[in-house]
Write a protein that holds these residues in place. Structure first.
Motif, mmCIF file in Angstrom:
data_model
loop_
_atom_site.group_PDB
_atom_site.id
_atom_site.type_symbol
_atom_site.label_atom_id
_atom_site.label_comp_id
_atom_site.label_asym_id
_atom_site.label_seq_id
_atom_site.Cartn_x
_atom_site.Cartn_y
_atom_site.Cartn_z
ATOM 1 N N VAL A 71 -11.946 30.492 -28.627
ATOM 2 C CA VAL A 71 -12.010 31.244 -29.890
ATOM 3 C C VAL A 71 -13.464 31.582 -30.218
ATOM 4 O O VAL A 71 -13.785 32.714 -30.597
ATOM 5 C CB VAL A 71 -11.345 30.468 -31.056
ATOM 6 N N LYS A 72 -14.350 30.603 -30.058
ATOM 7 C CA LYS A 72 -15.770 30.840 -30.336
ATOM 8 C C LYS A 72 -16.321 31.951 -29.431
ATOM 9 O O LYS A 72 -17.033 32.847 -29.895
ATOM 10 C CB LYS A 72 -16.557 29.547 -30.133
ATOM 11 N N ASP A 73 -15.958 31.909 -28.158
ATOM 12 C CA ASP A 73 -16.453 32.918 -27.207
ATOM 13 C C ASP A 73 -15.913 34.315 -27.506
ATOM 14 O O ASP A 73 -16.664 35.288 -27.535
ATOM 15 C CB ASP A 73 -16.095 32.520 -25.773
ATOM 16 N N ILE A 74 -14.607 34.436 -27.738
ATOM 17 C CA ILE A 74 -14.031 35.765 -27.961
ATOM 18 C C ILE A 74 -14.509 36.362 -29.282
ATOM 19 O O ILE A 74 -14.747 37.561 -29.382
ATOM 20 C CB ILE A 74 -12.489 35.768 -27.852
ATOM 21 N N THR A 75 -14.697 35.524 -30.303
ATOM 22 C CA THR A 75 -15.173 36.061 -31.579
ATOM 23 C C THR A 75 -16.635 36.499 -31.481
ATOM 24 O O THR A 75 -17.035 37.452 -32.142
ATOM 25 C CB THR A 75 -14.989 35.066 -32.735
ATOM 26 N N THR A 76 -17.411 35.816 -30.639
ATOM 27 C CA THR A 76 -18.800 36.244 -30.418
ATOM 28 C C THR A 76 -18.823 37.642 -29.806
ATOM 29 O O THR A 76 -19.623 38.492 -30.207
ATOM 30 C CB THR A 76 -19.537 35.234 -29.509
ATOM 31 N N VAL A 77 -17.938 37.894 -28.857
ATOM 32 C CA VAL A 77 -17.860 39.218 -28.220
ATOM 33 C C VAL A 77 -17.334 40.255 -29.221
ATOM 34 O O VAL A 77 -17.866 41.361 -29.306
ATOM 35 C CB VAL A 77 -16.977 39.168 -26.956
ATOM 36 N N ALA A 78 -16.326 39.906 -30.000
ATOM 37 C CA ALA A 78 -15.753 40.854 -30.967
ATOM 38 C C ALA A 78 -16.801 41.310 -31.969
ATOM 39 O O ALA A 78 -16.802 42.478 -32.390
ATOM 40 C CB ALA A 78 -14.564 40.215 -31.694
ATOM 41 N N ARG A 79 -17.704 40.414 -32.350
ATOM 42 C CA ARG A 79 -18.763 40.763 -33.316
ATOM 43 C C ARG A 79 -19.657 41.902 -32.831
ATOM 44 O O ARG A 79 -20.276 42.575 -33.630
ATOM 45 C CB ARG A 79 -19.654 39.546 -33.588
ATOM 46 N N THR A 80 -19.739 42.096 -31.516
ATOM 47 C CA THR A 80 -20.615 43.143 -30.974
ATOM 48 C C THR A 80 -19.990 44.532 -31.070
ATOM 49 O O THR A 80 -20.664 45.518 -30.810
ATOM 50 C CB THR A 80 -20.971 42.855 -29.497
ATOM 51 N N TYR A 81 -18.728 44.626 -31.448
ATOM 52 C CA TYR A 81 -18.044 45.913 -31.506
ATOM 53 C C TYR A 81 -18.270 46.592 -32.857
ATOM 54 O O TYR A 81 -18.292 45.928 -33.899
ATOM 55 C CB TYR A 81 -16.544 45.744 -31.229
ATOM 56 N N ALA A 82 -18.425 47.895 -32.815
ATOM 57 C CA ALA A 82 -18.659 48.684 -34.023
ATOM 58 C C ALA A 82 -17.535 48.472 -35.023
ATOM 59 O O ALA A 82 -16.361 48.439 -34.658
ATOM 60 C CB ALA A 82 -18.749 50.164 -33.672
ATOM 61 N N GLY A 83 -17.912 48.304 -36.282
ATOM 62 C CA GLY A 83 -16.941 48.190 -37.344
ATOM 63 C C GLY A 83 -16.388 46.799 -37.581
ATOM 64 O O GLY A 83 -15.610 46.595 -38.512
ATOM 65 N N HIS A 84 -16.774 45.828 -36.761
ATOM 66 C CA HIS A 84 -16.278 44.455 -36.947
ATOM 67 C C HIS A 84 -16.852 43.891 -38.244
ATOM 68 O O HIS A 84 -18.057 43.894 -38.450
ATOM 69 C CB HIS A 84 -16.685 43.579 -35.764
ATOM 70 N N LEU A 85 -15.982 43.430 -39.136
ATOM 71 C CA LEU A 85 -16.415 42.930 -40.446
ATOM 72 C C LEU A 85 -16.298 41.425 -40.585
ATOM 73 O O LEU A 85 -16.725 40.874 -41.596
ATOM 74 C CB LEU A 85 -15.600 43.607 -41.553
ATOM 75 N N GLY A 86 -15.714 40.770 -39.604
ATOM 76 C CA GLY A 86 -15.623 39.313 -39.685
ATOM 77 C C GLY A 86 -14.358 38.775 -39.056
ATOM 78 O O GLY A 86 -13.382 39.495 -38.857
ATOM 79 N N THR A 87 -14.414 37.485 -38.758
ATOM 80 C CA THR A 87 -13.285 36.779 -38.160
ATOM 81 C C THR A 87 -13.109 35.453 -38.886
ATOM 82 O O THR A 87 -14.084 34.772 -39.181
ATOM 83 C CB THR A 87 -13.548 36.494 -36.661
ATOM 84 N N ASN A 88 -11.876 35.117 -39.184
ATOM 85 C CA ASN A 88 -11.543 33.807 -39.747
ATOM 86 C C ASN A 88 -10.513 33.161 -38.849
ATOM 87 O O ASN A 88 -9.652 33.850 -38.305
ATOM 88 C CB ASN A 88 -10.966 33.930 -41.153
ATOM 89 N N VAL A 89 -10.594 31.839 -38.729
ATOM 90 C CA VAL A 89 -9.627 31.094 -37.934
ATOM 91 C C VAL A 89 -8.953 30.076 -38.846
ATOM 92 O O VAL A 89 -9.628 29.291 -39.512
ATOM 93 C CB VAL A 89 -10.315 30.381 -36.748
ATOM 94 N N ILE A 90 -7.640 30.117 -38.864
ATOM 95 C CA ILE A 90 -6.866 29.123 -39.600
ATOM 96 C C ILE A 90 -6.248 28.212 -38.551
ATOM 97 O O ILE A 90 -5.455 28.655 -37.717
ATOM 98 C CB ILE A 90 -5.775 29.780 -40.468
ATOM 99 N N ARG A 91 -6.653 26.964 -38.597
ATOM 100 C CA ARG A 91 -6.198 26.006 -37.606
ATOM 101 C C ARG A 91 -4.840 25.421 -37.995
ATOM 102 O O ARG A 91 -4.473 25.430 -39.165
ATOM 103 C CB ARG A 91 -7.253 24.920 -37.439
ATOM 104 N N PRO A 92 -4.108 24.906 -37.018
ATOM 105 C CA PRO A 92 -2.795 24.322 -37.324
ATOM 106 C C PRO A 92 -2.899 23.216 -38.364
ATOM 107 O O PRO A 92 -3.888 22.487 -38.417
ATOM 108 C CB PRO A 92 -2.357 23.739 -35.976
#
Length: 187
Positions: A30-51
């Motif tokens: 999750v940490k790795d994929i969200t780091t990559v997603a942040r580099t994409y235009a228009g990305h405003l944030g990511t939240n993770v809700i754990r079980p």
């Protein structure tokens, strides 16, 4: 010319069951994929809700983008596909992906797969709840806030209202009206 869909903030909710014993590896993923997603235009944030045992048994990842086209670029990217492939051994099944905008995120029932009812139902129920709550807050807060400037009264009232709607009222109202919100169509 932009369409309404293109210039509206978009939220994607992805829920996924992780195989028991793979939680630490999934957290790293999750940490790795969200780091990559942040580099994409228009990305405003990511939240993770754990079980949460007894409430929700899946991981829920919430991605926000500034518009549909930027979201589509991420969702169809080779980067995202690579990272999804990396997670295949960690998860029990394909992720459940849902796109939302506006108040739809209020209408998920804890312990149930994330899904949203038709927009007209969310609008009607939200309107009824907001109408009731604003009148109740007005009755009970007016005597306490009378000496404050109107803008401060609005600030306090709206803050209390949003907090109550998000954390107290809408989760309960959604459960109470789930028979209507999520009724199967008979077409």
């Amino acid at each position: 010319m932009e369409t309404a869909q293109e210039d509206q903030l978009v939220t994607v909710v992805i829920s996924q069951l992780v195989k028991p014993g793979n939680e630490v590896a999934y957290e790293a993923w999750v940490k790795d994929i969200t780091t990559v997603a942040r580099t994409y235009a228009g990305h405003l944030g990511t939240n993770v809700i754990r079980p949460q045992p007894g409430v929700r048994n899946e991981y829920v990842i919430i991605l926000r983008f500034d518009g549909y086209e930027n979201l589509k670029t991420w969702m169809t990217s080779r980067d995202r596909q690579y990272w999804l492939t990396q997670a295949e051994s960690l998860v029990e099944s394909e992720p459940h992906v849902q796109q939302m905008s506006g108040l739809e995120a209020w209408f998920s029932i804890p312990g149930q797969p994330l899904k949203t009812p038709p927009r007209y139902k969310t609008a009607l129920l939200t309107w009824a709840v907001v109408y009731t709550l604003i009148n109740l807050l007005s009755i009970f807060l007016s005597p306490l806030l009378r000496s404050l400037p109107p803008l401060i009264i609005s600030l306090i009232t709206s803050g209390i209202m949003v907090g109550l709607l998000t954390y107290v009222i809408m989760p309960r109202i959604t459960r109470l009206f789930s028979f209507w919100l999520y009724a199967k169509s008979r077409v």
